[in-house]
Design a protein around this motif. Structure first.
Motif, short mmCIF file in Angstrom:
data_model
loop_
_atom_site.label_atom_id
_atom_site.label_comp_id
_atom_site.label_asym_id
_atom_site.label_seq_id
_atom_site.Cartn_x
_atom_site.Cartn_y
_atom_site.Cartn_z
N SER A 93 73.35 137.40 -22.83
CA SER A 93 72.40 138.47 -23.16
C SER A 93 71.75 138.23 -24.51
O SER A 93 70.55 138.44 -24.68
N GLY A 94 72.53 137.77 -25.47
CA GLY A 94 71.97 137.46 -26.79
C GLY A 94 70.95 136.33 -26.72
O GLY A 94 69.88 136.40 -27.33
N LEU A 95 71.29 135.29 -25.95
CA LEU A 95 70.36 134.16 -25.82
C LEU A 95 69.07 134.56 -25.10
O LEU A 95 67.98 134.16 -25.51
N THR A 96 69.20 135.37 -24.03
CA THR A 96 67.98 135.80 -23.33
C THR A 96 67.16 136.75 -24.20
O THR A 96 65.93 136.72 -24.14
N PHE A 97 67.82 137.55 -25.03
CA PHE A 97 67.09 138.44 -25.93
C PHE A 97 66.26 137.63 -26.93
O PHE A 97 65.07 137.91 -27.14
N LEU A 132 65.31 134.47 -26.63
CA LEU A 132 64.27 133.77 -25.87
C LEU A 132 63.12 134.70 -25.53
O LEU A 132 61.95 134.35 -25.67
N TRP A 133 63.44 135.91 -25.07
CA TRP A 133 62.41 136.91 -24.75
C TRP A 133 61.61 137.28 -25.99
O TRP A 133 60.39 137.41 -25.94
N TRP A 134 62.31 137.44 -27.11
CA TRP A 134 61.66 137.83 -28.37
C TRP A 134 60.61 136.79 -28.77
O TRP A 134 59.50 137.13 -29.18
N PHE A 135 60.98 135.49 -28.65
CA PHE A 135 60.06 134.44 -29.08
C PHE A 135 58.99 134.12 -28.05
O PHE A 135 57.94 133.58 -28.42
N THR A 136 59.20 134.40 -26.79
CA THR A 136 58.20 134.08 -25.77
C THR A 136 57.32 135.28 -25.42
O THR A 136 56.10 135.16 -25.40
N VAL A 137 57.92 136.42 -25.16
CA VAL A 137 57.17 137.60 -24.75
C VAL A 137 56.94 138.53 -25.93
O VAL A 137 55.87 139.12 -26.06
N GLY A 138 57.95 138.66 -26.76
CA GLY A 138 57.87 139.55 -27.91
C GLY A 138 58.51 140.89 -27.62
O GLY A 138 58.75 141.25 -26.47
N MET A 139 58.79 141.64 -28.67
CA MET A 139 59.37 142.97 -28.54
C MET A 139 58.48 143.95 -29.27
O MET A 139 57.90 143.64 -30.31
N SER A 140 58.38 145.13 -28.71
CA SER A 140 57.57 146.16 -29.32
C SER A 140 58.09 147.52 -28.88
O SER A 140 58.56 147.68 -27.76
N HIS A 157 56.02 149.98 -28.79
CA HIS A 157 54.80 150.62 -28.30
C HIS A 157 54.53 150.36 -26.83
O HIS A 157 53.56 150.88 -26.29
N ASP A 158 55.34 149.54 -26.19
CA ASP A 158 55.17 149.29 -24.75
C ASP A 158 56.54 149.11 -24.11
O ASP A 158 57.56 149.40 -24.74
N ASN A 159 56.58 148.62 -22.90
CA ASN A 159 57.83 148.55 -22.14
C ASN A 159 58.47 147.17 -22.14
O ASN A 159 59.30 146.89 -21.27
N ARG A 160 58.15 146.30 -23.07
CA ARG A 160 58.71 144.94 -23.05
C ARG A 160 60.23 144.93 -23.20
O ARG A 160 60.91 144.12 -22.59
N LEU A 161 60.77 145.83 -24.01
CA LEU A 161 62.22 145.92 -24.16
C LEU A 161 62.88 146.31 -22.84
O LEU A 161 63.89 145.74 -22.44
N TRP A 162 62.29 147.28 -22.15
CA TRP A 162 62.83 147.70 -20.86
C TRP A 162 62.73 146.58 -19.84
O TRP A 162 63.64 146.42 -19.03
N TRP A 163 61.65 145.81 -19.84
CA TRP A 163 61.53 144.69 -18.90
C TRP A 163 62.60 143.64 -19.18
O TRP A 163 63.14 143.03 -18.26
#
Length: 141
Positions: free
Chosen positions: A77-81, A83-91, A93-99
């Motif tokens: 989970s830490g590694l995917t977080f 990876l997600w942070w650097f590729t998709v990003g976190m905000s 203001h939208d649902n990226r964290l939920w995705w």
């Protein structure tokens, strides 16, 4: 002859990742090689088919694998977080964290059978030593 056997023996990492017996590093820990056959995913022989090492060292021996599996799940989970942070990003203001939470949850459910097997392989490797003088005749040389 013994030096040939020692040179060809797999290392501890390879034997754990391929679910081999930690005593001889040749016999399979699981009856069915397919972790996704859910009827038999965790079925193990009582002893190693190659060296005769008992796989359940005591009653409830594999209860400790829950801690190992939990550690692998947190690491994944830490590694995917990251990876997600650097590729998709976190905000916020939208649902990226939920995705990410949904994608990570689905991935963890799909990876659960191999993670359980890996946890058992790591757990037994912590308690059973490799015997370098092991040979196929069933005796230590």
């Amino acid at each position: 002859m013994e030096t040939d056997h020692a040179a060809s023996k797999p290392g501890i990492i390879k034997s754990v990742l391929t679910s081999k017996c930690p005593h001889c590093r040749q016999g399979s820990l699981f009856i069915n090689p397919n972790p996704y056959d859910l009827r038999s995913t965790m079925k193990m022989p009582e002893v190693c088919p190659v060296c005769g090492q008992q796989f359940e060292l005591q009653t409830g021996f594999y209860f400790g694998t829950g801690f190992v599996s939990y550690g692998f799940s947190v690491l994944f989970s830490g590694l995917t977080f990251v990876l997600w942070w650097f590729t998709v990003g976190m905000s916020v203001h939208d649902n990226r964290l939920w995705w990410w939470l949904i994608a990570n949850g689905v991935a963890l459910v799909l990876l659960q059978p191999p993670l359980q097997r890996l946890s058992r392989s790591v757990w037994i490797a912590c308690f059973v030593r490799y015997e370098p003088g092991w040979n196929n005749s069933g005796q230590l040389s």
